[in-house]
Design an enzyme around this catalytic site. Structure first.
Site, PDB file in Angstrom:
ATOM      1  N   LYS A   1       0.838  -1.207   0.000  1.00  0.00           N
ATOM      2  CA  LYS A   1       0.000   0.000   0.000  1.00  0.00           C
ATOM      3  C   LYS A   1       0.872   1.256   0.000  1.00  0.00           C
ATOM      4  O   LYS A   1       0.579   2.230  -0.697  1.00  0.00           O
ATOM      5  CB  LYS A   1      -0.925   0.000   1.231  1.00  0.00           C
ATOM      6  CG  LYS A   1      -2.046  -1.032   1.128  1.00  0.00           C
ATOM      7  CD  LYS A   1      -2.854  -1.167   2.415  1.00  0.00           C
ATOM      8  CE  LYS A   1      -3.848  -2.327   2.259  1.00  0.00           C
ATOM      9  NZ  LYS A   1      -4.658  -2.590   3.438  1.00  0.00           N
TER      10      LYS A   1
ATOM     11  N   ASP B   1     -11.365   2.313   3.332  1.00  0.00           N
ATOM     12  CA  ASP B   1     -11.641   0.890   3.097  1.00  0.00           C
ATOM     13  C   ASP B   1     -13.100   0.710   2.679  1.00  0.00           C
ATOM     14  O   ASP B   1     -13.475  -0.334   2.150  1.00  0.00           O
ATOM     15  CB  ASP B   1     -11.404   0.072   4.380  1.00  0.00           C
ATOM     16  CG  ASP B   1     -10.003  -0.527   4.441  1.00  0.00           C
ATOM     17  OD1 ASP B   1      -9.395  -0.716   3.373  1.00  0.00           O
ATOM     18  OD2 ASP B   1      -9.538  -0.809   5.562  1.00  0.00           O
TER      19      ASP B   1
ATOM     20  N   GLN C   1      -5.302  -1.860   9.666  1.00  0.00           N
ATOM     21  CA  GLN C   1      -4.974  -3.123   9.000  1.00  0.00           C
ATOM     22  C   GLN C   1      -5.400  -4.305   9.861  1.00  0.00           C
ATOM     23  O   GLN C   1      -5.138  -4.325  11.064  1.00  0.00           O
ATOM     24  CB  GLN C   1      -3.449  -3.155   8.764  1.00  0.00           C
ATOM     25  CG  GLN C   1      -2.955  -4.337   7.973  1.00  0.00           C
ATOM     26  CD  GLN C   1      -3.413  -4.293   6.510  1.00  0.00           C
ATOM     27  OE1 GLN C   1      -3.369  -3.259   5.868  1.00  0.00           O
ATOM     28  NE2 GLN C   1      -3.849  -5.436   6.003  1.00  0.00           N
TER      29      GLN C   1
END
Ligand code: NAD
Length: 266
Positions: free
Chosen positions: A45, A112, A89
């Site tokens: 990422k 997200d 995460q």
């Protein structure tokens, strides 16, 4: 176009768009685990962000952090005007309420796309829809079968396909075999998000069907999808080098979307 080529093209477009701003979007990635898989995902990422001109800050907490302290940290980034996007995460430390953590993130920073009020679409469904668009898939009236009903992939994907006027069937662990085979045989689009190697293997499908393989199954260091490779179909996305790349691309797009909205508000 291959997924790899599509992603490269889209990343170039994002980079060009961001070069016209005087500030960079800012993504904060919170990690409270010591999981090697997470480390790899986060490195990917951060690299993606660098590629297009997004600032990424990786904040690590010990696995012993309490839920309250993690919630306070999320709150701190929610209130920080220099932060456009925020994600935690997974996996979370054991015993944490994942729903509470997810929903603590401000919807407008929830890149997200997991928050029920987030204006952004969850990354995997978004990546799949964008790619199918690029492939000129005509959604209207097509029969789409989604296998799997998780809140991360199956459900939001089914709902996004419904929004595109597909007729959507959702198959899950309790679907009986007869129904499964009948629905698969008439599907124009089959998306498999189950998490079992080659879950879709020799079932009868239309040769004109499009197969989207979401699964990531690791066996002895090798990655396998949920669909047996080489099915006779109009298109079958590969694993690796398929939906995973699309998911990563969508995260970048969501960060840019959050950034642009903040720019237009200020
Ligand atoms: P999950 O475990 O939360 O959900 C799996 C779903 O499969 C469940 O809804 C369950 O009902 C369904 N299922 C299980 N057995 C079934 C059966 N026999 N018949 C029909 N349905 C069945 O998993 P998830 O988070 O949705 O992820 C699914 C897979 O996709 C995993 O391999 C995961 O690693 C992968 N994934 C990939 C990406 C990516 O970017 N490529 C993103 C997210 C998840």
């Amino acid at each position: 176009m291959t997924i790899k080529a599509f992603v490269e093209q889209e990343k170039k477009t994002l980079k060009t768009k961001l070069s016209s701003f005087s500030t960079q979007p800012h993504l904060v990635i919170i990690q409270a685990n010591e999981n090697e898989g997470s480390n790899i995902y986060i490195r990917g990422k951060i690299q993606d962000c660098e590629d297009v001109g997004i600032k990424a800050t990786h904040v690590r907490y010990p696995i012993t952090i309490t839920q309250n302290d993690l919630l306070k940290e999320i709150q701190r980034f929610n209130e920080d005007d220099s932060v456009d996007g925020l994600l935690v995460q997974v996996p979370l430390p054991e015993g944490m309420d994942s729903k509470m953590i997810r929903e603590a993130i401000l919807p407008q920073k929830d890149v997200d796309g997991f928050h029920p009020l987030s204006s952004m679409m969850a990354c995997t469904p978004k990546g799949i829809i964008d790619y199918l668009h690029a492939e000129n898939f005509s959604f209207n009236g097509k029969h789409a079968v989604v296998i799997g009903r998780s809140f991360i992939v199956g459900k939001p994907l089914a709902s996004a396909l419904l929004e595109k006027d597909c007729t959507v069937s959702i198959l899950h662990s309790k679907t009986d075999l007869l129904t499964k085979h009948a629905l698969l045989a008439s599907a124009d689009l089959i998306c498999v998000a189950v998490g079992k190697k080659w879950f879709l293997s020799d079932e009868k499908i239309k040769p004109s069907a499009i197969l989207v393989d979401v699964g990531i199954n690791r066996e002895d260091g090798t990655l396998f999808g949920d669909i047996k490779p080489g099915r006779h179909a109009a298109l079958q996305t590969p694993v690796p080098g398929g939906v995973g790349l699309l998911t990563r691309l969508s995260l970048l797009k969501n960060v840019v979307e959050a950034f642009e909205k903040r720019q237009s508000r200020s």
